[in-house]
Write an enzyme that holds these catalytic residues in place. Structure first.
Site, mmCIF file in Angstrom:
data_model
loop_
_atom_site.group_PDB
_atom_site.id
_atom_site.type_symbol
_atom_site.label_atom_id
_atom_site.label_comp_id
_atom_site.label_asym_id
_atom_site.label_seq_id
_atom_site.Cartn_x
_atom_site.Cartn_y
_atom_site.Cartn_z
ATOM 1 N N HIS A 55 47.576 29.428 48.056
ATOM 2 C CA HIS A 55 46.155 29.130 48.237
ATOM 3 C C HIS A 55 45.902 27.671 47.860
ATOM 4 C CE1 HIS A 55 44.506 33.501 47.833
ATOM 5 N NE2 HIS A 55 44.825 33.204 49.070
ATOM 6 N N GLU A 68 42.879 34.088 40.024
ATOM 7 C CA GLU A 68 44.170 33.399 40.036
ATOM 8 C C GLU A 68 44.004 32.016 39.422
ATOM 9 O OE1 GLU A 68 44.745 34.002 44.255
ATOM 10 O OE2 GLU A 68 44.277 31.933 44.686
#
Lengths: 375, 289
Positions: free
Chosen positions: B247, B210
């Site tokens: 996150h 990511e």
């Protein structure tokens, strides 16, 4: 959390690092009063969390209280990089002999604090690194032992500067910082070191250890984000408004980012980022309320892939929210992972919906439905 | 960092509600959990697993190869030290929202002791048909099946989806390694790639990355020299810069860590980068034919 410049400088002073004398003003009259107290030439700096503030016209100089009033009036209420200037920092203007760069940050690659130092300052570090890569000196620190004075001395090549690096490290470690940057660190005409600008970012995960500090920073910066983003925060949810019309409810940061990418890939526009992974998986009802509270939403995509987050618990939450709110926009589901059989059964039985077996099919259907309503 | 069926496992914080729920699931996956720990709860049992006060006490009674930590964020650093001092060499740290300075300290301590930390903020590690540590649905047959594709993922939810695509395409996993979604983690994507390159049971590796940080760029450097094919999917390619996407590690600042940079580095290294998760099956079919 980013700490505003004026408060970051207070934190530096508490650590024994000198900054220009001055204080914050919220009106032009007050700016003029601060300039009078300080006497002489002053710098007037917009308090916005934007980089390259100088280039965007966010820093002005004034030779008199009268000029300080005019310059502050011209800055206050304007917008810099999307941030409205609500306060200016009025400081004595420092006669700069030389500008240096110093920073400490958490470095993922070395898994340790990284100290960066350069004999040139006043420009962005990326720019400096691109222009003269050898001028940036770095040192990783074993956080269990701290910054060794000899390392600091080798890095700085100047006893006064080494002392500032050690004091910066003490602040960095004590306050659980993500980043502490002084740029420029100026040497003035008298040879004294002064921190002219400071960027300080605190680690949100360390908040329980620094509750007073975080509360004070929050008070200073005021409420952040859109109304829906603030409502989400109050409910313990992480929501970002994105401007499109496909509402998103997903679990886990990775899956939610993927959902948003997939909507864009399918030619649609996501209305929000909202993830209910981790411990938040029990908050599906509140999360759905947030998605639907955005008036731009024309269809809702529910995308669950449960590991820790049990999809049956999340599906029950969605159904409860749906039954309470009776939304008029169409819903599309993709549900896999922990608890999926029960979750899919709940959605079929209570909402009469048919979850899609392939995530991308649910995405395309949600995008098409939102587009059809627009058309 | 690949867990095996015979590896004896400790569960730290085992008496918590989630830990107890997942201990039952891990046992059902075949995991050999020999002990649990929880301060002040010595003598208790959780799903038949004996509980000790500390990792140190558990390690006196049992040989332990792995510990999986279900500890709250601010109690995790002390629990990691407890496990390291007990001589445990492989730790899976599940907690999220750990202060980064705590993570840097216990990772440095682990390195010095020759131990490995997986995580924090990982969903765990799974070897289908053998063992599962953490909070992945290792028991779900439509998601995990024994096979020859290694999976390394920063995300539990997206990692689960990719595992589902692997099984849907008729393949299975040699192992799943969740490296975690935090800005500082004990095991990097590149290190997980190295483990799969060495693993004789792995024929190809799927990287689930990511935006944010530079782990994927570093992994691309490693992948360039690998003998096994690598495919990758990067989440967050349309994420607005400067906004943290859930996150703590998923934030794009400047060009550093952007999806564009990761995709370019991976493609330059010969990695097949997927535009969509459901492309994984067909790409594996072309690579493993």
């Amino acid at each position: 959390m980013n700490v505003p410049e004026h408060y970051a400088k207070e934190i530096l002073r508490e650590g024994g690092i000198a900054t220009p004398r001055g204080r914050v003003a919220r009106t032009a009259d007050d700016a003029s009063a601060v300039a009078r107290e300080l006497g002489g030439r002053v710098a007037i700096k917009a308090q916005v969390p934007a980089g390259k503030r100088g280039k965007s016209g966010g820093i002005a100089f004034a030779a008199s209280p009268h000029e300080a009033r005019e310059k502050a009036a011209a800055l206050l209420g304007t917008s810099i990089a999307g941030y409205v200037v609500e306060a200016v920092l009025v400081e004595e203007a420092v006669e700069i002999a030389r500008e240096l760069y110093a920073a400490i940050l958490n470095d993922g690659a070395s898994r340790s604090p990284l100290v960066l130092f350069a004999d040139e300052g006043g420009i962005e570090i990326e720019e400096l690194h691109a222009r003269a890569p050898d001028s940036v000196r770095t040192a990783t620190v074993d956080i269990r032992r701290g910054l060794d004075p000899e390392r600091a001395a080798r890095l700085a090549r100047h006893p006064g500067v080494a002392d500032v690096l050690l004091r910066m490290y003490e602040r960095f470690a004590t306050l659980d910082c993500e980043l502490l940057e002084i740029n420029p660190l100026a040497i003035d005409r008298k040879g004294d070191l002064v921190a002219l600008d400071c960027k300080l970012a605190l680690d949100d995960s360390a908040r329980p250890r620094h509750e007073t500090l975080f509360a004070e920073v929050e008070r200073l910066v005021g409420p952040q984000g859109t109304e829906l983003e603030r409502r989400a925060r109050a409910a313990g949810l992480y929501y970002i408004e994105l401007g499109g019309n496909v509402g998103v409810l997903a679990n886990g940061a990775g899956l939610t980012m993927t959902t948003i990418d997939a909507i864009a890939h399918a030619g649609g526009a996501p209305a929000n980022f909202l993830e209910i992974g981790g411990e938040a998986y029990t908050k599906a009802t509140a999360a759905l309320e947030l998605v639907l509270a955005n008036p731009r939403v024309e269809s809702v995509l529910v995308n669950f892939c449960g590991a820790f987050a049990r999809t049956d618990v999340m599906a029950e939450g969605v159904v409860a929210g749906y039954e309470a709110l009776r939304p008029r926009v169409p819903f599309f589901f993709s549900i896999h992972g922990t608890g999926e059989e029960r979750a899919n059964a709940i959605v079929r039985a209570r909402l009469g919906a048919r979850p899609h077996a392939v995530m991308e099919d649910a995405v395309r259907a949600a995008v098409a439905a939102a587009a059809a309503i627009r058309a | 960092m690949i867990v095996r069926r015979d590896d004896p496992v400790l569960v730290q914080g085992i008496t918590g509600k989630q830990a107890s729920f997942w201990t039952e699931k891990m046992l059902a996956c075949g995991t050999r959990i020999v002990a649990g720990s929880s301060p002040g709860r010595a003598g208790a049992q959780v799903h038949g697993v004996p509980v000790f006060d500390s990792a140190a006490d558990a390690a006196k009674a049992h040989r332990i190869a792995w510990s999986v930590l279900f500890t709250p964020a601010l109690a995790t650093k002390a629990a990691v030290y407890d496990a390291l001092e007990a001589g445990i060499r492989n730790l899976v740290v599940l907690a999220e929202h750990l202060p980064v300075h705590d993570v840097m300290a216990f990772v440095a301590e682990a390195n010095e002791r020759g131990a490995r930390i997986v995580g924090p903020n990982t969903a765990g590690v799974v070897t289908p048909g053998e063992a599962a540590l953490g909070i992945m649905p290792g028991f779900a047959e439509n998601i995990f099946a024994p096979g020859r594709v290694g999976v390394v993922s920063r995300s539990g939810s997206l990692g689960t989806l990719m595992c589902l695509e692997i099984v849907r395409a008729g393949y299975g996993q040699s192992a799943f390694v969740g490296v975690g979604g935090d800005p500082v983690v004990g095991t990097s994507t590149a290190e997980a790639l190295a483990a799969f390159e060495r693993d004789p049971g792995t024929d190809a590796v799927a990287v689930v990355g990511e935006v944010g940080g530079t782990m994927e760029e570093d992994a691309a450097d490693y992948a360039a020299g690998m003998t096994k094919p690598v495919v990758a999917f990067i989440a967050g390619r349309t994420a607005p810069p400067g906004r943290r996407m859930g996150h703590a590690g998923a934030i794009v600042s400047g060009s550093r860590g952007s999806g564009e940079s990761k995709v370019r580095c991976l493609r330059d290294a010969g990695v097949r980068v997927l535009d969509s998760p459901s492309d994984l099956g067909p790409v594996l079919q072309s690579l493993l034919r």
